[in-house]
Each structure stands twice: as structure tokens, then as C-alpha cells.
Design a protein around this motif. Structure first.
Motif, PDB file in Angstrom:
ATOM      1  N   ASP A  30      22.499  28.465 -45.499  1.00 41.35           N
ATOM      2  CA  ASP A  30      21.461  28.282 -46.496  1.00 41.35           C
ATOM      3  C   ASP A  30      20.364  29.324 -46.318  1.00 41.35           C
ATOM      4  OD1 ASP A  30      19.674  27.074 -48.345  1.00 41.35           O
ATOM      5  OD2 ASP A  30      20.509  25.123 -47.849  1.00 41.35           O
ATOM      6  N   SER A  31      19.668  29.614 -47.381  1.00 41.13           N
ATOM      7  CA  SER A  31      18.553  30.555 -47.285  1.00 41.13           C
ATOM      8  C   SER A  31      17.240  29.839 -46.983  1.00 41.13           C
ATOM      9  CB  SER A  31      18.430  31.347 -48.580  1.00 41.13           C
ATOM     10  OG  SER A  31      18.168  30.480 -49.654  1.00 41.13           O
ATOM     11  N   GLU A  32      17.231  28.512 -47.064  1.00 42.39           N
ATOM     12  CA  GLU A  32      16.015  27.767 -46.732  1.00 42.39           C
ATOM     13  C   GLU A  32      15.829  27.762 -45.222  1.00 42.39           C
ATOM     14  OE1 GLU A  32      15.237  24.305 -49.900  1.00 42.39           O
ATOM     15  OE2 GLU A  32      17.098  24.080 -48.790  1.00 42.39           O
ATOM     16  N   SER A  33      14.579  27.815 -44.806  1.00 39.27           N
ATOM     17  CA  SER A  33      14.289  27.776 -43.369  1.00 39.27           C
ATOM     18  C   SER A  33      14.263  26.334 -42.879  1.00 39.27           C
ATOM     19  CB  SER A  33      12.941  28.443 -43.085  1.00 39.27           C
ATOM     20  OG  SER A  33      11.882  27.629 -43.565  1.00 39.27           O
ATOM     21  N   VAL A  34      14.311  26.198 -41.574  1.00 39.89           N
ATOM     22  CA  VAL A  34      14.221  24.869 -40.948  1.00 39.89           C
ATOM     23  C   VAL A  34      12.938  24.187 -41.407  1.00 39.89           C
ATOM     24  CG1 VAL A  34      13.920  23.696 -38.724  1.00 39.89           C
ATOM     25  CG2 VAL A  34      15.653  25.494 -38.958  1.00 39.89           C
ATOM     26  N   ILE A  38      12.314  20.655 -43.474  1.00 39.07           N
ATOM     27  CA  ILE A  38      11.479  19.582 -42.905  1.00 39.07           C
ATOM     28  C   ILE A  38      10.431  19.165 -43.926  1.00 39.07           C
ATOM     29  CG2 ILE A  38       9.675  19.103 -41.196  1.00 39.07           C
ATOM     30  CD1 ILE A  38      11.377  20.783 -39.200  1.00 39.07           C
ATOM     31  N   GLU A  39       9.741  20.118 -44.518  1.00 38.62           N
ATOM     32  CA  GLU A  39       8.691  19.804 -45.491  1.00 38.62           C
ATOM     33  C   GLU A  39       9.254  19.080 -46.709  1.00 38.62           C
ATOM     34  OE1 GLU A  39       6.999  23.677 -46.071  1.00 38.62           O
ATOM     35  OE2 GLU A  39       5.623  23.454 -44.371  1.00 38.62           O
ATOM     36  N   ILE A  40      10.401  19.533 -47.200  1.00 37.94           N
ATOM     37  CA  ILE A  40      11.031  18.899 -48.366  1.00 37.94           C
ATOM     38  C   ILE A  40      11.418  17.459 -48.047  1.00 37.94           C
ATOM     39  CG2 ILE A  40      13.119  18.902 -49.809  1.00 37.94           C
ATOM     40  CD1 ILE A  40      12.961  22.041 -49.627  1.00 37.94           C
ATOM     41  N   GLU A  41      12.111  17.271 -46.933  1.00 36.48           N
ATOM     42  CA  GLU A  41      12.597  15.931 -46.578  1.00 36.48           C
ATOM     43  C   GLU A  41      11.442  14.964 -46.305  1.00 36.48           C
ATOM     44  OE1 GLU A  41      15.607  14.773 -46.881  1.00 36.48           O
ATOM     45  OE2 GLU A  41      16.460  16.714 -47.402  1.00 36.48           O
ATOM     46  N   ARG A  92      20.297  20.395 -41.244  1.00 38.16           N
ATOM     47  CA  ARG A  92      19.841  19.729 -42.470  1.00 38.16           C
ATOM     48  C   ARG A  92      20.126  18.221 -42.394  1.00 38.16           C
ATOM     49  NH1 ARG A  92      18.515  21.336 -47.538  1.00 38.16           N
ATOM     50  NH2 ARG A  92      19.159  23.478 -47.155  1.00 38.16           N
ATOM     51  N   THR A  93      21.301  17.871 -41.936  1.00 43.93           N
ATOM     52  CA  THR A  93      21.673  16.460 -41.802  1.00 43.93           C
ATOM     53  C   THR A  93      20.753  15.758 -40.810  1.00 43.93           C
ATOM     54  OG1 THR A  93      23.967  16.950 -42.354  1.00 43.93           O
ATOM     55  CG2 THR A  93      23.556  14.893 -41.174  1.00 43.93           C
ATOM     56  N   PHE A  94      20.495  16.405 -39.674  1.00 42.50           N
ATOM     57  CA  PHE A  94      19.613  15.824 -38.667  1.00 42.50           C
ATOM     58  C   PHE A  94      18.200  15.667 -39.213  1.00 42.50           C
ATOM     59  CE2 PHE A  94      16.489  16.019 -35.301  1.00 42.50           C
ATOM     60  CZ  PHE A  94      16.936  15.010 -34.457  1.00 42.50           C
ATOM     61  N   ILE A  95      17.688  16.680 -39.893  1.00 41.49           N
ATOM     62  CA  ILE A  95      16.328  16.624 -40.445  1.00 41.49           C
ATOM     63  C   ILE A  95      16.213  15.494 -41.458  1.00 41.49           C
ATOM     64  CG2 ILE A  95      14.636  17.872 -41.864  1.00 41.49           C
ATOM     65  CD1 ILE A  95      15.709  20.470 -40.436  1.00 41.49           C
ATOM     66  N   LYS A  96      17.230  15.314 -42.278  1.00 42.49           N
ATOM     67  CA  LYS A  96      17.234  14.221 -43.267  1.00 42.49           C
ATOM     68  C   LYS A  96      17.161  12.867 -42.554  1.00 42.49           C
ATOM     69  CE  LYS A  96      19.507  13.086 -47.572  1.00 42.49           C
ATOM     70  NZ  LYS A  96      18.486  13.677 -48.417  1.00 42.49           N
ATOM     71  N   GLU A  97      17.959  12.711 -41.503  1.00 40.70           N
ATOM     72  CA  GLU A  97      17.944  11.480 -40.714  1.00 40.70           C
ATOM     73  C   GLU A  97      16.582  11.279 -40.048  1.00 40.70           C
ATOM     74  OE1 GLU A  97      19.925   9.742 -36.619  1.00 40.70           O
ATOM     75  OE2 GLU A  97      20.885  11.433 -37.611  1.00 40.70           O
ATOM     76  N   PHE A  98      16.037  12.351 -39.484  1.00 43.03           N
ATOM     77  CA  PHE A  98      14.746  12.294 -38.811  1.00 43.03           C
ATOM     78  C   PHE A  98      13.645  11.875 -39.788  1.00 43.03           C
ATOM     79  CE2 PHE A  98      10.814  14.127 -37.202  1.00 43.03           C
ATOM     80  CZ  PHE A  98      10.827  13.706 -35.891  1.00 43.03           C
TER      81      PHE A  98
END
Length: 119
Positions: A30-34, A38-41, A92-98
Motif C-alpha cells: 500500500d502507499s498509505e503510511s503506518v 492509524i489515524e484513519i482507523e 493494517r489488520t493489526f492496526i484495525k484490531e488495535f
């Protein structure tokens, strides 16, 4: 509100236990940064928190926003070496869960606040 709870400490410990997930992001798809993810989720989860609790006052909503800012700051500190790296599917999956865990913590604290307010 949230950042001074034991639940928050446990969530941060959970993140630190999974830091290895953020060590190698050479296979990012993905071109999105970590940090962007985080901010989106977190934003999506906090919007849900506020919409599910329509009785929150303006001051309570502002307190939530300040707490989210503090959480983002903590995450920037913990993930400082990788926040600008492209995000991987696993990250991304981890950030969504977090972010979901953060939402659950807000839900719990808000429920306690509103219950005390009604007494």
C-alpha cells in the motif's frame, strides 16, 4: 479518561508485544503510511463512539478528542521508527484490531461515566 486507566496500559502492552510486526515493512502493498492508517482507523472508531453516545456533552466529546490526540502521540512515540513506512496488509489488520480495542475501552469508560451521571 482513558489514557489513565489500567485497560489502556494493557492495550499498549499488547502493542509492544507485537512490535515485531512493524520491524520489516519491505513487503508493503500500500502507499498509505503506518501513521495514516492509524489515524484513519482511530478516527472511524471514535466517530462510532460519539455517534453511539448521542447524550455526550460538548465538553465530553472534546475530552474524547484530547484523549485520542494523546493516544496518537503515544503511538507515534512507540512506532517512531516506522510511522512513515508504507503499511503492510498484516500491519493494517493489526492496526484495525488495535483501534477496535481502543474503541472498546472508550465504550467502557463512557458507559461508566454515563451511569454515574444518571445516579
Amino acid at each position: 479518561m482513558v489514557t489513565d486507566t489500567e485497560g489502556y496500559i494493557h492495550i499498549i502492552e499488547y502493542l509492544t508485544e507485537h512490535l515485531s510486526l512493524f520491524e520489516n515493512s519491505a513487503t508493503a502493498e500500500d502507499s498509505e503510511s503506518v501513521m495514516e492508517v492509524i489515524e484513519i482507523e482511530l478516527s472511524e472508531q471514535i466517530i462510532m463512539v460519539c455517534s453511539q453516545n448521542s447524550t455526550l456533552s460538548f465538553n465530553q466529546r472534546n475530552a474524547i478528542i484530547r484523549e485520542v490526540d494523546a493516544i496518537v502521540y503515544d503511538l507515534e512515540e512507540i512506532l517512531s521508527g516506522v510511522v512513515n513506512n508504507p503499511v503492510t496488509a498484516e500491519q493494517r489488520t493489526f492496526i484495525k484490531e488495535f483501534a477496535g480495542l481502543i474503541k472498546n475501552l472508550f465504550d467502557s469508560v463512557i458507559n461508566t461515566l454515563l451511569t454515574k451521571q444518571d445516579e
